[in-house]
Design an enzyme around this catalytic site. Sequence first.
Site, PDB file in Angstrom:
ATOM      1  N   SER A  55       0.838  -1.203   0.000  1.00 35.57           N
ATOM      2  CA  SER A  55       0.000   0.000   0.000  1.00 35.57           C
ATOM      3  C   SER A  55       0.868   1.246   0.000  1.00 35.57           C
ATOM      4  O   SER A  55       1.978   1.249   0.560  1.00 35.57           O
ATOM      5  CB  SER A  55      -0.895   0.011   1.242  1.00 35.57           C
ATOM      6  OG  SER A  55      -1.522   1.271   1.423  1.00 35.57           O
ATOM      7  N   TYR A 111      -2.454  -0.361   9.884  1.00 37.86           N
ATOM      8  CA  TYR A 111      -2.648  -0.895   8.529  1.00 37.86           C
ATOM      9  C   TYR A 111      -1.343  -0.764   7.740  1.00 37.86           C
ATOM     10  O   TYR A 111      -0.868  -1.719   7.121  1.00 37.86           O
ATOM     11  CB  TYR A 111      -3.778  -0.153   7.826  1.00 37.86           C
ATOM     12  CG  TYR A 111      -3.886  -0.460   6.354  1.00 37.86           C
ATOM     13  CD1 TYR A 111      -4.274  -1.723   5.923  1.00 37.86           C
ATOM     14  CD2 TYR A 111      -3.583   0.498   5.388  1.00 37.86           C
ATOM     15  CE1 TYR A 111      -4.366  -2.025   4.568  1.00 37.86           C
ATOM     16  CE2 TYR A 111      -3.672   0.211   4.037  1.00 37.86           C
ATOM     17  CZ  TYR A 111      -4.064  -1.051   3.637  1.00 37.86           C
ATOM     18  OH  TYR A 111      -4.142  -1.345   2.302  1.00 37.86           O
TER      19      TYR A 111
END
Length: 335
Positions: A127, A152
């Site tokens: 990501s 995350y």
Amino acid sequence: MRILVTGAAGFIGAKLSERLLERGDEVFGYDNLNPYYEPSLKQARLTRLTSHPNFRFAQASLEDRDALDRAFAQFAPQRVVNLAAQAGVRYSLENPRAYIDSNVVGFLNVLEACRHSGVEHLVYASSSSVYGANKKLPFAVEDSVDHPVSLYAASKKANELMAHTYSHLFQLPTTGLRFFTVYGPWGRPDMALFLFTRKILAGEPIDVFNHGRHNRDFTYIDDIVEGVIRTLDRVPGADPDFDPMIPSPASSSAPYRVYNIGNHQPVELLRYIEVLEQCLGRKAELRLLPLQPGDVPDTHADVEALRRDTGYSPSTTIEVGIERFVGWYRDYYGV
């Protein structure tokens, strides 16, 4: 080829599976259809795939090691694309354990299954969030990413480190893809474009964080999938130019690579909303709010490494991409 796609009912996974089937690959989809967002949308994406004779599906979680091992044993995939994960930056502040279960324990199960099944190449989702507190723009894969600002992001950095370990120890070729703000038809309801469209059509105000002044490298789904396929087809080897005295985070003496996949054209959020208003034919009522914890002010992908190695060249403008999304949204929800 036989390709196992985890997260096959997800936004990117469903589109990728569709493209792979179109070109003649066999696809085994694996997804737990969890309720992080409306499962009916995931099921609708899946329904579009299940009619294809070369598509098979198993509903299970990455954390379920036995189920994952059965899928690998039954299908014997040549290549694997791991897109299944607990997504969302803000949700990681509320439910951090979900990220460790899926993104760390689950990813370990994927690595082990690939190792023991002799998989030729594992491509996995990282990501743009891994860039965290970095201020240098554009973000390049050669930059340090040691300062994540959400769990995350930390879980995705952990995936890159875990993948490198397996590439080094077991010569498992791995490629990590740092996705930058993906949008388009069949997108995720928790993402800004979906939320904004729903609220504008309902006549409700939209929450605009950082007063709309942050920039995002919005990347259309078709451009993302094109990048995934180009990397899937290119099995990495050891980087002959890797220098352990000046190590690059993006490559290795092992068969390991990390790439950015973005549009390389950052857009201010207020401009993004303006284009959406034009496509909807309605003005939005903006509720301007400060930057949220865990969010980063700006993202901008340097995609030179991916362009150099695969010929990747994103081509979809936000004007085209948002118009296509709005057309799909109106048709899907009948509004």
